[in-house]
Design an enzyme around this catalytic site. Structure first.
Site, PDB file in Angstrom:
ATOM      1  N   PRO A   1      37.184  66.774   8.966  1.00 19.89           N
ATOM      2  CA  PRO A   1      36.727  66.629   7.581  1.00 19.89           C
ATOM      3  C   PRO A   1      35.330  67.212   7.427  1.00 19.89           C
ATOM      4  O   PRO A   1      34.605  67.369   8.406  1.00 19.89           O
ATOM      5  CB  PRO A   1      36.697  65.119   7.388  1.00 19.89           C
TER       6      PRO A   1
ATOM      7  N   SER B   1      25.722  62.505  12.429  1.00 19.90           N
ATOM      8  CA  SER B   1      26.839  63.342  12.865  1.00 19.90           C
ATOM      9  C   SER B   1      28.178  62.802  12.393  1.00 19.90           C
ATOM     10  O   SER B   1      28.286  61.646  11.976  1.00 19.90           O
ATOM     11  CB  SER B   1      26.825  63.483  14.392  1.00 19.90           C
ATOM     12  N   LYS B   2      29.171  63.666  12.465  1.00 20.43           N
ATOM     13  CA  LYS B   2      30.526  63.275  12.086  1.00 20.43           C
ATOM     14  C   LYS B   2      30.961  62.058  12.880  1.00 20.43           C
ATOM     15  O   LYS B   2      31.675  61.205  12.396  1.00 20.43           O
ATOM     16  CB  LYS B   2      31.501  64.412  12.397  1.00 20.43           C
ATOM     17  N   ARG B   3      30.506  62.030  14.117  1.00 22.73           N
ATOM     18  CA  ARG B   3      30.928  60.927  14.992  1.00 22.73           C
ATOM     19  C   ARG B   3      30.367  59.590  14.543  1.00 22.73           C
ATOM     20  O   ARG B   3      30.842  58.545  14.961  1.00 22.73           O
ATOM     21  CB  ARG B   3      30.520  61.239  16.441  1.00 22.73           C
TER      22      ARG B   3
END
Ligand code: GLU
Length: 510
Positions: free
Chosen positions: A17, A266-268
């Site tokens: 995403p 971050s995405k994480r």
């Protein structure tokens, strides 16, 4: 040169995403393009097939649409420079790699993954943990610089796997002027011979990115700071491909940082920090895990975009609320900050609150009615509008109005315990009984008449608001706090108000 039409691109890789930092990159590209009467292009960079994630491309397009960051052309939007998906442009890149080889700026490298691993391991043991394939080490590797022409030919004829690497010059200063960061200079001795073309027949990001930016006539590359280290390599590629005059200008945007300023958002991070990092909800196709999105949490797209615009850019004034057109008018890359921008979730909520308050009653009523519909509550538009108008000052989100005002849609099923204990007694009961009698006789049940009746009652009995108000609110709403009771009762109507007062008298012990 100055006559060139501004053309910028947002070039995400469909590896998952879109992170909100990615949305900000798209937004700044869009604002810059619109400000300069240019084009905003969406290009999908999917050359790394191993990282391809199902649904990511659709997600990216949907997220841009939700934010009203509409590409003028690109994947899913048409245009004259297509295809806009790099995997569909595959056949286009090879000739540029060949040209670089021919001109002595690139070479074939036949080293296997095992051989490269071994070199890294040996270097580590010798005290060099970051071994690189570069102007020094290439001299002892298996490539078209070290091997004889005949052997290279034979390996190619035998279709042995190889990659094509850029051949960086020794000790050359590569300079570029970044529109955000100013002059950046890197010595080629500190760079490595990056792979341009992979053994799977696909170009790497570096080659495809440069070729496409040129073929799509891109004039400005506006992207995240994580790409700054690649920029000198890109400058050299433009030079070696003979495109120096047409090279786009670079602008590298500051990182988005976690709220405590400690590292990149971050995405994480997913939902771990208590807020979404994605514009829309995302369901990981492999694990089935769901990550929340701003849209699904009830944010207005405009509020989200307004917040993002100010995360790394400032208008030079105190203005905080901007329409998209105002952003376009005010935006400039010169006012993009160099330092990382800390994300502030309270500020994001504040933006949403401002946008909620700015809605017309009509619009707010429509949105609220939609929310009610979804909750299975059926009311007239007029009713939804009246409640919304009253509740909007207390809400950050449309759904808050339902959460904070359930009593508009059903009589209390229970009574707030704390308020009961503190405020409900024989005296309070008497006041509710008295008020009820007076309300029953009212011809007009509007807020003003209710207030007059209430105040008269207080005056006649020499009472303060605090003696009567809380019990009255408890009886009608079941709660200890809320907006003006006169407004609440006028919305509920005489019959409902009086009936609730009676129910409370029947149900609540004293
Ligand atoms: N595909 C790269 C990314 O995913 C694009 C970087 C660039 O804009 O050059 O961020």
């Amino acid at each position: 040169m100055s006559e060139r039409k501004v053309r910028v691109r947002f070039a995400p890789s469909p590896t998952g995403p879109l992170h909100m930092g990615g949305v900000r990159t798209a937004l700044y590209n869009y604002l810059f393009a619109k400000k300069h009467g240019g084009d905003f292009v969406l290009r999908i960079e999917d050359t790394d097939q191993t990282r391809y994630v199902e649904g990511a491309e659709d997600y990216i397009i949907e997220a841009l649409k939700w934010c009203h960051i509409m590409p003028d052309e690109g994947q899913g939007f048409g245009g004259n420079y297509g295809p806009y998906r790099q995997s569909e442009r595959k056949s286009l890149y090879r000739k540029y790699a060949d040209q670089l080889i021919e001109d002595g700026h690139a070479y074939y490298a036949f080293d296997t993954a095992e051989e490269l691993d071994r070199m890294r391991e040996l270097a580590k043991q010798a005290g060099t943990p970051n071994w690189q394939y570069n102007h020094i080490t290439r001299g002892s590797m298996k490539n078209s610089i070290t091997l004889s022409q005949a052997e290279v030919k034979q390996r190619l004829d035998n279709e042995e796997p190889y990659v094509i690497r850029i051949k960086l010059p020794r000790n050359e200063e590569v300079k570029l002027q970044d529109m955000v960061r100013g002059w950046v200079s890197v010595n080629t001795n500190n760079m490595d011979d990056k792979v341009l073309f992979k053994s799977d027949g696909m170009p790497t990001y570096h080659l495809a990115n440069i070729v496409d930016d040129r073929l799509m006539d891109i004039t400005h590359v506006i992207r995240g700071e994580e790409w700054l280290p690649s920029a000198p390599l890109h400058v050299l590629l433009y030079r070696y491909l003979g495109w120096e005059d047409l090279r786009p200008q670079f602008a590298h945007l500051p990182l988005l940082l976690k709220p405590d300023g400690n590292g990149k958002l971050s995405k994480r991070d997913g939902d771990r920090l208590g807020f979404p990092v994605f514009p829309l909800q995302w369901r990981n196709p492999e694990s089935g895990d769901i990550f929340s999105g701003y849209r699904e949490q009830g944010y207005f797209a405009d509020a989200f975009v307004n917040m993002l615009a100010l995360l790394g850019w400032n208008p030079g004034t105190d203005q905080e609320l901007f329409t998209m057109q105002q952003l376009i008018d005010s935006f400039s890359l010169e006012r993009v900050n160099k330092a990382g921008a800390k994300y502030d979730h309270d500020k994001t909520r504040w933006f949403n609150q401002q946008y909620l308050r700015a809605q017309s009653d009509e619009q707010l009523g429509l949105l609220f009615q939609k929310e009610l519909d979804a909750a299975g509550i059926e009311v007239s538009h007029e009713y939804a509008m009246r409640v919304a108008k009253l509740m909007k000052e207390r809400a950050y989100f449309i759904q808050d109005m339902l959460e904070e005002g359930p009593y508009f849609f059903h009589a209390p099923v229970s009574y707030d315990e704390k308020t009961v204990n503190k405020k409900w007694n024989a005296e309070a009961r008497l006041h509710v009984e008295e008020l009820k009698k007076r309300f029953e006789t009212l011809q007009f049940f509007d807020a003003e008449s209710l207030e007059t009746t209430f105040q008269t009652y207080l005056q006649e009995n020499n009472l303060g608001f605090g003696k009567v108000g809380p019990g009255f609110r408890l009886a009608v709403t079941g709660l200890g706090m809320g907006p003006s009771m006169f407004e609440v009762c006028s919305i509920l109507g005489k019959q409902e108000t009086v009936q609730r007062m009676q129910t409370a008298l029947d149900k609540l012990p004293t």
